[in-house]
Design a protein around this motif. Structure first.
Motif, mmCIF file in Angstrom:
data_model
loop_
_atom_site.group_PDB
_atom_site.id
_atom_site.type_symbol
_atom_site.label_atom_id
_atom_site.label_comp_id
_atom_site.label_asym_id
_atom_site.label_seq_id
_atom_site.Cartn_x
_atom_site.Cartn_y
_atom_site.Cartn_z
ATOM 1 N N ARG A 100 0.816 -1.215 0.000
ATOM 2 C CA ARG A 100 0.000 0.000 0.000
ATOM 3 C C ARG A 100 0.852 1.268 0.000
ATOM 4 O O ARG A 100 0.316 2.375 -0.053
ATOM 5 N N GLN A 101 2.165 1.102 0.069
ATOM 6 C CA GLN A 101 3.086 2.235 -0.080
ATOM 7 C C GLN A 101 3.888 2.165 -1.374
ATOM 8 O O GLN A 101 4.737 3.016 -1.622
ATOM 9 N N GLY A 102 3.661 1.125 -2.186
ATOM 10 C CA GLY A 102 4.370 1.025 -3.448
ATOM 11 C C GLY A 102 5.617 0.167 -3.413
ATOM 12 O O GLY A 102 6.367 0.107 -4.396
ATOM 13 N N VAL A 103 5.866 -0.525 -2.310
ATOM 14 C CA VAL A 103 7.041 -1.400 -2.210
ATOM 15 C C VAL A 103 6.804 -2.667 -3.032
ATOM 16 O O VAL A 103 5.792 -3.351 -2.853
ATOM 17 N N THR A 104 7.739 -2.984 -3.922
ATOM 18 C CA THR A 104 7.631 -4.203 -4.727
ATOM 19 C C THR A 104 8.809 -5.159 -4.516
ATOM 20 O O THR A 104 8.822 -6.244 -5.085
ATOM 21 N N LEU A 105 9.800 -4.757 -3.686
ATOM 22 C CA LEU A 105 10.913 -5.647 -3.354
ATOM 23 C C LEU A 105 11.291 -5.478 -1.899
ATOM 24 O O LEU A 105 11.624 -4.380 -1.450
ATOM 25 N N GLU A 106 11.235 -6.590 -1.152
ATOM 26 C CA GLU A 106 11.653 -6.630 0.247
ATOM 27 C C GLU A 106 13.054 -7.235 0.302
ATOM 28 O O GLU A 106 13.281 -8.339 -0.204
ATOM 29 N N VAL A 107 13.989 -6.514 0.937
ATOM 30 C CA VAL A 107 15.371 -6.985 1.062
ATOM 31 C C VAL A 107 15.644 -7.325 2.523
ATOM 32 O O VAL A 107 15.552 -6.467 3.403
ATOM 33 N N VAL A 149 8.081 -17.836 -1.942
ATOM 34 C CA VAL A 149 7.464 -17.628 -3.256
ATOM 35 C C VAL A 149 6.495 -18.751 -3.589
ATOM 36 O O VAL A 149 5.424 -18.517 -4.155
ATOM 37 N N GLU A 150 6.857 -19.976 -3.240
ATOM 38 C CA GLU A 150 5.956 -21.101 -3.488
ATOM 39 C C GLU A 150 4.688 -20.977 -2.656
ATOM 40 O O GLU A 150 3.598 -21.331 -3.101
ATOM 41 N N LYS A 151 4.811 -20.448 -1.439
ATOM 42 C CA LYS A 151 3.652 -20.235 -0.584
ATOM 43 C C LYS A 151 2.795 -19.102 -1.147
ATOM 44 O O LYS A 151 1.571 -19.120 -1.055
ATOM 45 N N GLY A 152 3.474 -18.106 -1.742
ATOM 46 C CA GLY A 152 2.783 -16.977 -2.351
ATOM 47 C C GLY A 152 3.022 -15.671 -1.624
ATOM 48 O O GLY A 152 2.663 -15.530 -0.454
ATOM 49 N N VAL A 153 3.668 -14.712 -2.324
ATOM 50 C CA VAL A 153 3.892 -13.385 -1.760
ATOM 51 C C VAL A 153 3.593 -12.340 -2.836
ATOM 52 O O VAL A 153 3.789 -12.571 -4.025
ATOM 53 N N SER A 154 3.116 -11.185 -2.389
ATOM 54 C CA SER A 154 2.784 -10.117 -3.335
ATOM 55 C C SER A 154 4.034 -9.374 -3.795
ATOM 56 O O SER A 154 4.077 -8.876 -4.922
ATOM 57 N N THR A 155 5.027 -9.234 -2.927
ATOM 58 C CA THR A 155 6.246 -8.519 -3.277
ATOM 59 C C THR A 155 7.321 -9.495 -3.727
ATOM 60 O O THR A 155 7.295 -10.681 -3.392
ATOM 61 N N THR A 533 1.691 -7.972 -12.801
ATOM 62 C CA THR A 533 0.395 -8.341 -12.222
ATOM 63 C C THR A 533 -0.038 -7.284 -11.220
ATOM 64 O O THR A 533 0.759 -6.825 -10.393
ATOM 65 N N GLN A 534 -1.306 -6.899 -11.277
ATOM 66 C CA GLN A 534 -1.795 -5.841 -10.399
ATOM 67 C C GLN A 534 -2.042 -6.385 -8.994
ATOM 68 O O GLN A 534 -2.887 -7.256 -8.775
ATOM 69 N N ALA A 535 -1.294 -5.851 -8.016
ATOM 70 C CA ALA A 535 -1.459 -6.252 -6.618
ATOM 71 C C ALA A 535 -2.288 -5.251 -5.831
ATOM 72 O O ALA A 535 -2.877 -5.602 -4.809
ATOM 73 N N ALA A 544 -3.549 -10.691 -5.301
ATOM 74 C CA ALA A 544 -2.548 -11.326 -6.172
ATOM 75 C C ALA A 544 -1.238 -11.539 -5.427
ATOM 76 O O ALA A 544 -0.835 -10.722 -4.593
ATOM 77 N N LEU A 545 -0.562 -12.654 -5.745
ATOM 78 C CA LEU A 545 0.699 -13.028 -5.084
ATOM 79 C C LEU A 545 1.767 -13.331 -6.147
ATOM 80 O O LEU A 545 2.243 -14.459 -6.259
ATOM 81 N N PRO A 546 2.171 -12.311 -6.927
ATOM 82 C CA PRO A 546 3.056 -12.547 -8.064
ATOM 83 C C PRO A 546 4.541 -12.420 -7.762
ATOM 84 O O PRO A 546 5.378 -12.411 -8.672
ATOM 85 N N GLY A 547 4.924 -12.299 -6.481
ATOM 86 C CA GLY A 547 6.312 -12.045 -6.117
ATOM 87 C C GLY A 547 7.265 -13.143 -6.552
ATOM 88 O O GLY A 547 6.909 -14.323 -6.590
ATOM 89 N N MET A 548 8.490 -12.746 -6.878
ATOM 90 C CA MET A 548 9.544 -13.658 -7.305
ATOM 91 C C MET A 548 10.768 -13.470 -6.406
ATOM 92 O O MET A 548 10.885 -12.471 -5.710
#
Length: 557
Positions: A100-107, A149-155, A533-535, A544-548
């Motif tokens: 909801r803040q625009g984060v698409t990658l968690e490090v 990722v197999e479980k499913g994450v949005s980021t 994919t729109q999250a 949606a859970l398109p994270g890689m």
């Protein structure tokens, strides 16, 4: 007859040339900020599958999904340089507070990483779990990321390998140097992790057992990461009394290991140290001028969050939590710990000494249900309730809770926060999990940075206080960290790059979380795409859970 066929072919060619270009997603009329820091422009973005296919004025184009972004900024997805969403994403892969803040990658990977784990470490991790319970079905760091990722994450997710994790794996929680054989084992773990896609080596040196590692030990680990073009990233030994000396250590590691280095959550902790800003910048600028790559990240608040362990000397924590709690129940040891907790020192980093008083320490994370009624109270309030001193209350809580107790410390100045934001090599990290305002997450409280760090930058500091231009802020959220990490095809709006996009209203983006009421989502982020994919759609999560998994530069196929 020939002229008829020529005419027919010409008609077909004209029809083919005049048919509109089609995309899976077409974002139209947005204010494009491509991550470069250059002046924005009005344009369109076309996405096919998980990739940006075209960018510019795409007149006549059509999309299976079309979004009119008039009045909105279209930017690359944001990179959270310091995420602690390692458990929260297992519980809820939607990454609500960050998406909801625009984060698409968690490090991940501040000192501790989710692998490599041995069997003893797995047992300890299971025992230490709090409100979030999960089986540990992995051993290596790469297996953990694949599990997410197999479980499913949005980021998208990526990680450093933790120097602390490697140390515990090889020699446990002991305060000693590793033997040559143990050091080789640690280096082998780093080598394997780098080849599997780790970003580099992360350290957190104020905490036991990381505190016990020598500079030389860290240099040896970083030499391995350097072979794979990785980065060294560190919560330094001190952010207060020995801040300058700790920065010297990071610069030395960068030089001797020939590695890029970043300071986690740069700060000057404690009022006595607020005046060190110029000296810190001078050291970093000097190192950069000498050819070293030194960068920094931060969160945009005057308070940090960690645990009560940061108020107690590292020696009492040797051996892990159980040994620590056992020692705190020994009257003689307890008396010694008490004296060290209330005595100013530069021998170790005492956050209790760095704050103005115990009323500036908020307790936010308890494992024991019987203590959760204290959530949100200050250490001063708990001490008064229990008719004891703040230091004694802290020791009692660690023993009673079965954990280090999640804690917020008010340490920094607002003036320094603003000056840091403007530094040219500054990127941003929440230093927090990514939570939902429902379910198991309601059992604890949090630092507001988990819900507002990135929106606070764009709303409070860019729009309202004009600390830096919006284009520059987007650069620091996207292209700068992606370049520092040397990750491929992320962090910019370019053809051929992954379709990670943050689309927001620059007049409405804002953080709503406060220290008093932190569990409030940021607002003003309208749409978010992860890998095409729109999250997030119209400000609401799509499910949606398109994270890689995002791999580092040393990845071996």
């Amino acid at each position: 007859m020939k002229s008829f066929y020529s005419l027919f072919a010409g008609i077909l060619l004209f029809a083919a040339c005049s048919s509109p270009t089609k995309y899976d997603v077409l974002i139209k009329n947005g204010q494009i900020m491509d991550g470069s820091g250059q002046t924005s422009y009005i344009g369109d973005v076309g996405i096919n599958a998980d990739t940006i296919a075209a960018i510019g004025k795409l007149d006549g184009a059509q999309g299976e999904l079309e979004i009119d972004a008039t009045g909105l900024v279209v930017a690359p997805g944001f990179i959270n340089m310091l995420s602690w969403a390692v458990e929260s994403l297992i519980e809820d892969g939607r990454s609500q507070s960050d998406i909801r803040q625009g984060v698409t990658l968690e490090v991940f990977g501040e000192g501790a990483s989710m692998g490599p784990l041995n069997e003893t470490m797995k047992e300890e991790e299971l025992k230490a779990q709090g409100d979030i319970k999960y089986p540990i079905e992995w051993t290596s760091l790469a297996e953990y990321l694949d599990f997410l990722v197999e479980k499913g994450v949005s980021t998208n997710v990526a990680s450093f390998i933790g120097a602390t994790t490697v140390r515990i794996n090889a020699l446990g929680y002991e305060d000693r140097e590793p033997t040559p054989e143990e050091l080789e084992s640690m280096k082998d773990m780093v080598r394997k992790a780098m080849e599997e896609g780790a970003l580099g080596v992360g350290s957190s040196l104020i905490y036991a057992p990381a505190f016990y590692a020598s500079t030389e030990e860290l240099i040896e680990l970083c030499k391995v990461a350097s072979e794979y073009d990785g980065m060294y990233i560190s919560h330094m030994r001190s952010e207060g009394g020995r801040l300058l000396e700790s920065l010297d250590e990071l610069i030395r590691i960068a030089a001797e290991a020939n590695i890029r280095a970043e300071v986690y959550h740069l700060k000057m902790s404690g009022q006595d140290n607020w005046g060190k800003f110029d000296q810190v910048v001078a050291k970093i600028d000097s190192a950069r001028a000498a050819g070293l790559v030194i960068t920094t990240d931060m969160y945009n608040y005057i308070a940090g969050a960690t645990g009560l362990d940061a108020s107690m000397p590292p020696w009492v924590q040797e051996g892990g939590y159980e040994k620590w709690a056992e020692r705190l129940q020994d009257p003689a040891i307890r008396k010694k710990v008490y004296q060290e907790m209330i005595t100013p020192t530069n021998e170790w980093e005492s956050l209790m000494q760095a704050v103005e008083g115990p009323d500036k320490i908020i307790l936010v994370g308890f494992k024991n249900d019987s203590l959760k009624y204290l959530t949100g109270k200050t250490l001063a309030e708990v001490a008064e309730m229990r008719n004891t001193t703040p230091a004694e209350a802290a020791m009692d809580l660690v023993v009673q809770d079965g954990s280090r107790v999640g804690t917020i410390y008010f340490l920094m100045s607002e003036e320094n926060v603003k000056k840091q934001i403007a530094l040219p090599y500054m990127s941003f990290g929440s230093d927090a999990g990514s939570y939902s305002i429902e379910g198991v997450f309601l059992k604890s409280s949090y630092h507001p940075r988990a819900f507002g760090n990135f929106s606070r930058l764009l709303g409070k500091y860019v729009r309202d206080e004009q600390v830096l231009p919006l284009e520059e802020a987007i650069y620091k959220l996207t292209t700068l960290p992606a370049t520092n990490l040397k990750i491929k095809k992320r962090g910019a709006l370019k053809e051929g790059y992954y379709g990670d996009l943050a689309i927001f209203d620059p007049e409405k983006i804002r953080d709503n979380a406060t220290f008093e009421d932190p569990m409030q989502y940021a607002t003003g982020m309208v749409h978010v795409f992860v890998n095409g994919t729109q999250a997030l759609k119209d400000g609401e999560h799509t499910g949606a859970l398109p994270g890689m998994v995002v791999k580092g530069p040393g990845m071996k196929e």
